[in-house]
Scaffold this motif. Structure first.
Motif: not given
Length: 167
Positions: A21, A26, A135, A154
């Motif tokens: 990121t 992302w 993503w 994350y």
């Protein structure tokens, strides 16, 4: 882009995932689960080989590594084995990525960072499948360990980029 690694460690498996990121964009780089033979005693050397394999295969250079804290439940022997596995992985990660910060997150903490309100496995899998759809370019089959690892990666990215006072 900054890379974050998430690890869901148990005595017989290591769920792992890597996210990049820059705070706006992302990308899920990869997610997989390394499984040990259930009939063998898993030694620190086995775990080191697994982490080395992931490091060599993906060549990530994470800024931070998120690991799930051990849940101490009624199965005390299982909890002890899980704690041993986590401690071994912490040491191995320190060797493989000496400059990476390690953050231990409870399941409640990483779920909160991900916005997963209810407990259980299904909400995490649903959340992770949405991440894969958004993503990841290509097909990726997730099991529960790799889904958890995506959420942990994350969460450690969110922890690193935001104030973690409320986590």
């Amino acid at each position: 882009m900054t890379t974050y690694l998430g690890l869901d460690v148990s005595p017989l498996r290591i769920g792992a995932a890597s996210i990049d990121t820059d705070g706006i964009m992302w990308r899920l780089n990869w997610a997989e689960t390394y499984k040990f033979n259930k009939d063998e005693w898993v030694s620190p050397a086995h775990r080191a080989e697994a982490i080395e394999h992931l490091h060599e295969k993906h060549n990530d250079k994470p800024l931070a590594i998120g690991l799930e804290a051990v849940f101490i439940g009624p199965n005390k022997l299982g909890s002890i084995r899980a704690a041993m596995a986590l401690g071994q992985i912490e040491s191995i990660c320190d060797y493989e990525w000496p400059d990476a910060t390690q953050k231990i997150l409870t399941a409640a903490q990483w779920r909160r960072y991900c916005g997963i309100k209810q407990g259980g496995k299904e909400p995490v899998m649903e959340w992770a499948l949405n991440i894969v759809d958004d993503w990841y370019d290509g097909d990726l089959v997730l099991d529960q360990d790799s889904a958890d690892a995506i959420a942990i990666a994350y969460a450690v990215a969110m922890w690193d980029t935001h104030d973690d006072d409320d986590a």
